[in-house]
Scaffold this motif. Structure first.
Motif, PDB file in Angstrom:
ATOM      1  N   ASP A  42       0.824  -1.212   0.000  1.00 44.78           N
ATOM      2  CA  ASP A  42       0.000   0.000   0.000  1.00 44.78           C
ATOM      3  C   ASP A  42       0.858   1.262   0.000  1.00 44.78           C
ATOM      4  N   LYS A  43       1.929   1.269   0.792  1.00 45.23           N
ATOM      5  CA  LYS A  43       2.791   2.455   0.847  1.00 45.23           C
ATOM      6  C   LYS A  43       3.515   2.638  -0.479  1.00 45.23           C
ATOM      7  N   GLN A  46       1.165   4.104  -2.990  1.00 47.91           N
ATOM      8  CA  GLN A  46       0.919   5.514  -2.682  1.00 47.91           C
ATOM      9  C   GLN A  46       2.112   6.384  -3.093  1.00 47.91           C
ATOM     10  N   ASP A  50       1.823   9.180  -5.911  1.00 42.05           N
ATOM     11  CA  ASP A  50       1.996  10.569  -5.488  1.00 42.05           C
ATOM     12  C   ASP A  50       3.196  11.234  -6.168  1.00 42.05           C
TER      13      ASP A  50
END
Length: 114
Positions: A42-43, A46, A50
């Motif tokens: 998930d990180k 992201q 981003d």
């Protein structure tokens, strides 16, 4: 301002980016040695999103067998699975601040989010 760097101490660009962060007034640096504390999927998703990149654009090819493994031609999910399983496949360093995320290659890119 808080700045988190996903750092590899063996990488010159990562060390130079960390130095910029540490020399910038009012920046509190959190350093994550991602080879010892791997990304969660998930990180990683992201950070890549981003930073405005695709998983394929975030692959570290130099010094890895990513190309031989066919990673650049795989779909996003397969690339992310490989990166999560082997964080050496992730290009470095990613830096995250309240102003955004950058893959800091070259290191001066970090200044965009300070």
């Amino acid at each position: 301002m808080k700045a988190t760097i996903w750092h590899n101490p063996a990488c010159g660009t990562s060390r130079k980016t960390l130095a910029i962060l540490e020399e910038t007034p009012d920046v509190q640096v959190e350093m994550i040695d991602y080879l010892h504390t791997p990304y969660t999927r998930d990180k990683l998703v992201q950070l890549i999103a981003d930073a405005g990149l695709t998983p394929a654009q975030a692959i570290r090819k130099m010094g890895t067998d990513a190309e031989e493994m066919g990673l650049p031609g795989m779909d996003d999910d397969a690339i992310l699975d490989a990166m999560t399983a082997n964080p050496a496949y992730v290009n470095r360093p990613f830096v995250e601040t309240g102003k955004g995320v950058r893959l800091c290659r070259p290191q001066d890119v970090v200044r965009e989010i300070l």
